[in-house]
Design an enzyme around this catalytic site. Structure first.
Site, short mmCIF file in Angstrom:
data_model
loop_
_atom_site.label_atom_id
_atom_site.label_comp_id
_atom_site.label_asym_id
_atom_site.label_seq_id
_atom_site.Cartn_x
_atom_site.Cartn_y
_atom_site.Cartn_z
N PRO A 161 46.22 95.99 94.89
CA PRO A 161 46.28 96.34 93.41
C PRO A 161 44.94 97.50 93.31
O PRO A 161 44.01 97.35 93.76
CB PRO A 161 45.79 94.90 92.88
N CYS A 162 45.41 98.56 92.70
CA CYS A 162 44.67 99.87 92.54
C CYS A 162 44.25 100.07 91.34
O CYS A 162 43.16 100.81 90.94
CB CYS A 162 45.32 100.98 93.15
N GLN A 163 44.91 99.32 90.16
CA GLN A 163 44.55 100.14 88.85
C GLN A 163 43.30 99.98 88.22
O GLN A 163 43.00 100.71 87.57
CB GLN A 163 45.84 99.19 87.91
N TYR A 205 40.62 100.09 90.04
CA TYR A 205 39.40 100.61 90.93
C TYR A 205 39.51 102.20 90.40
O TYR A 205 39.87 103.36 91.27
CB TYR A 205 40.06 100.55 92.58
#
Length: 377
Positions: free
Chosen positions: A83-85, A87
């Site tokens: 999950p990158c959203q 960061y």
């Protein structure tokens, strides 16, 4: 030729991405996820691989290296979909307690501890619009700071022979100064793989019916089916969900390619009776044999997408969803039916994973062969 190149899969789920790498002759060392049913599926699909069933916070790179008899830097490729959203330094709602931000930090920790030669990260296209694309730049900077040259591109699943409109953002890069190549498209509008190509050979089912013995009743009707049936002796996960009477009544009015607009007004769900005709274009959608699927989600609910069989008045099964995702029939999905749909919908199509892996493989083999030649001089 030396040993097969190695890959490890983080946030692996059922292992669609690493399965594609396996099909491209990589050796899948293992995977990590905190999802027991997905772990059963992963282990079944990846022989001689180890599934680490734990939160990534508990996963230690030195344990992986010890288990695999490797040193830091030996791993050829680390893949996964963290999950990158959240960061992003530009995400003002982000906090140290934001689980998604911390999960990506954990991903970076594993990168530091394993120090793989190549990295492949997969994410949804929505990541591009957050903070005007700054999330992507933040991720790129984090990896650049660790010595990785990274490129980012949106790939369309249908361009690689997957019967589905699915777009995913791929981060691809390495720390060995090797050129980065993207997979070439193999399909165009003239030869896209269709719903007929993918599921037309599967046994017919009534609403709520369970397949008895999993016997193939028909021969493959396409090359896609021939390939997907290799190494499989029976059909699994082909049980029709049980729809209520009112939904079955609605389905009778929906033609192939149609949607909720075909349903008489008095039969529509109350929440849709005031909807504009231009809204919710996929809801209560029936697939067309000569078309492709909408994106397979973690819940193939006919109220949310076009998940009605082209001819049979029922929703698609887990196996049909898996076929549309490009999973071979020999991959059996474990857990309850809800968990099975989640595993299929969350996965990277193995065919797409294989296309990506094949762009990396020549460089890895070239470097390994050069090293072997140097040793023999």
């Amino acid at each position: 030729m030396g040993k097969a190149p190695t890959v490890f899969d983080l946030f692996c789920g059922a292992g669609g991405l690493s399965l594609g790498f396996q099909q491209a002759d990589f050796r899948v060392l293992g995977g990590n996820d905190f999802f027991k049913s997905a772990g059963q599926t992963f282990s079944n699909a990846h022989e001689n691989s180890k599934f680490y069933d734990m939160p990534i916070q508990e996963l230690k790179g030195n344990h992986i290296l010890s288990d695999m008899s490797m040193k830091r830097g030996d791993l050829d490729c680390l893949v996964g979909g963290p999950p990158c959203q959240a960061y992003s330094v530009y995400n003002h709602k982000r906090s140290m307690d934001d689980e998604r931000a911390n999960l990506f930090k954990e991903y970076l920790r594993i990168v530091d501890e394993l120090y793989p030669k190549w990295i492949v990260i997969e994410n949804v296209t929505g990541i591009k619009s957050i903070d005007n694309g700054q999330v992507i730049e933040t991720i790129r900077t984090e990896l650049n700071d660790r010595g990785y040259e990274i490129e980012v591109k949106t790939l369309f699943a249908e361009d690689y022979g997957i019967p589905q409109e699915r777009r995913r953002v791929i981060f691809l890069g390495n720390r060995i100064n090797a050129p980065i190549h993207w997979p070439k498209k193999t399909h165009t509008a003239e030869n896209f793989v269709t719903i007929f190509d993918s599921i037309s050979d599967l046994p017919e089912l009534e609403n709520g019916e369970k397949l008895c013995d999993g016997t193939y009743l028909e021969k493959p009707k396409s090359n896609y089916q021939r390939n997907i049936r290799k190494n499989s002796l029976k059909i699994t996960n082909h049980d029709a969900p049980k729809l209520g009477a009112v939904n079955i009544e609605r389905l009778k009015f929906i033609k192939p390619g149609g949607s909720w607009r075909d349903i008489p007004h008095d039969l529509l769900p109350n929440g849709m009776k005031s909807a504009k005709r231009s809204d919710h274009t996929k809801r209560y959608g029936r697939m067309k044999w000569d078309g492709m699927s909408c994106t397979i989600l973690t819940k193939c609910d006919i109220h949310w997408g076009a998940y009605i069989h082209p001819e049979q008045d029922r929703a698609i099964t887990v196996r049909e969803a898996a076929r549309i995702q490009g999973f071979p029939d020999h991959v059996e999905f474990f857990g309850n039916k809800t968990e099975q749909y989640v595993q299929v919908g969350n996965a990277v199509p193995p065919i797409l994973g294989k296309a990506i892996a094949k762009t990396i493989l020549p460089t890895i083999n070239s470097i390994k062969n050069s090293a072997l030649n140097d040793e023999t001089v």
